[in-house]
Design an enzyme around this catalytic site. Structure first.
Site, mmCIF file in Angstrom:
data_model
loop_
_atom_site.group_PDB
_atom_site.id
_atom_site.type_symbol
_atom_site.label_atom_id
_atom_site.label_comp_id
_atom_site.label_asym_id
_atom_site.label_seq_id
_atom_site.Cartn_x
_atom_site.Cartn_y
_atom_site.Cartn_z
ATOM 1 N N ASP A 61 0.852 -1.189 0.000
ATOM 2 C CA ASP A 61 0.000 0.000 0.000
ATOM 3 C C ASP A 61 0.893 1.247 0.000
ATOM 4 O OD1 ASP A 61 -1.951 -1.918 0.269
ATOM 5 O OD2 ASP A 61 -3.009 -0.918 1.907
ATOM 6 N N LYS A 84 -6.673 3.331 -2.958
ATOM 7 C CA LYS A 84 -7.111 3.309 -1.567
ATOM 8 C C LYS A 84 -7.392 4.726 -1.090
ATOM 9 C CE LYS A 84 -5.215 1.946 2.971
ATOM 10 N NZ LYS A 84 -4.072 1.274 3.634
ATOM 11 N N LYS A 100 -9.978 0.253 -2.355
ATOM 12 C CA LYS A 100 -9.900 -0.085 -0.933
ATOM 13 C C LYS A 100 -10.349 1.114 -0.119
ATOM 14 C CE LYS A 100 -6.698 -1.422 2.768
ATOM 15 N NZ LYS A 100 -5.305 -1.844 3.090
#
Length: 223
Positions: free
Chosen positions: A90, A153, A182
């Site tokens: 991430d 995300k 996400k």
């Protein structure tokens, strides 16, 4: 929602997290069959040992939580995390460079994606929606898509606000189905998680995974 546990990345990125808490997080992720577990880079090697052969993805944050490290630093972080067992990365977007209109943001995404995909891992880019207006969210999603990222995300969880349904809908309108979303940041309840999934989220990053699953089970028992 019967399979909500398979959306959840069980997460703890607290600065005070201990080895015992990492063990507990991993145990809970395995027990509840969450899709993934996310821990600080320092604990990736331990989390990999604790997970063993469990069907749980191991997620490492990169450039966390502000994103304005040099690209070379992020690349080193990525390689180290992969070497120690992470299979999803991430990566925090360089919001400072993005807001300055620099092309370097897309270049950094591409460099990170090349390394991550060479190891058959997944790349998520954290765009930190709390700091972006709607047009900037659209532009950031377009950059992510063009660079070949696997997920976009919403948040680190360290900004003033986290995932919002309106932002998920906006992101889904820009991103193709091949790019996941996400939702993360401030997701504490089953109702919040379901609303975000219905808006287009494919993953839920939360430290409240157990609460969400228990709440879902309680609601089913009442029915």
């Amino acid at each position: 929602m019967k399979n909500i546990h398979r959306y959840i990345e069980h997460t703890s990125l607290l600065p005070t997290i201990t080895a015992a808490q990492v063990e507990q997080l991993v145990e809970e992720a395995v027990e509840k069959q969450f899709i993934g577990v996310c821990v600080p880079p320092f604990w990736i090697k331990k989390a990999r040992r604790d997970l063993g052969k469990a069907d749980v993805r191991l997620v490492a944050p990169i450039g966390f939580p502000l994103g304005y490290q040099m690209t070379e630093t992020k690349i080193t972080e990525i390689q180290k995390a992969i070497d120690e067992g992470a299979n999803e990365l991430d990566v925090v977007m360089n919001i400072s460079a993005f807001k300055s209109g620099m092309p370097w943001v897309k270049i950094e995404f591409a460099k990170c994606a090349t390394l991550i995909h060479a190891h058959d891992c997944l790349m998520k880019v954290i765009i930190e929606t709390a700091y972006l207006n709607e047009e900037e969210i659209k532009n950031a999603c377009q950059l992510c898509k063009d660079a070949g990222t696997d997920f976009v995300k919403t948040s680190t969880g360290f900004a003033p606000s986290g995932a919002r349904v309106a932002h998920i809908r906006l992101m889904r309108s820009i991103l193709p189905s091949s790019v996941g979303i996400k939702a993360s940041g401030g997701i504490k309840t089953y109702e919040q998680a379901v609303a975000l999934i219905e808006a287009g989220a494919d993953r839920i990053g939360t430290s409240s995974g157990l609460t969400i699953v228990v709440s879902k089970n309680s609601m089913q028992d009442e029915d």
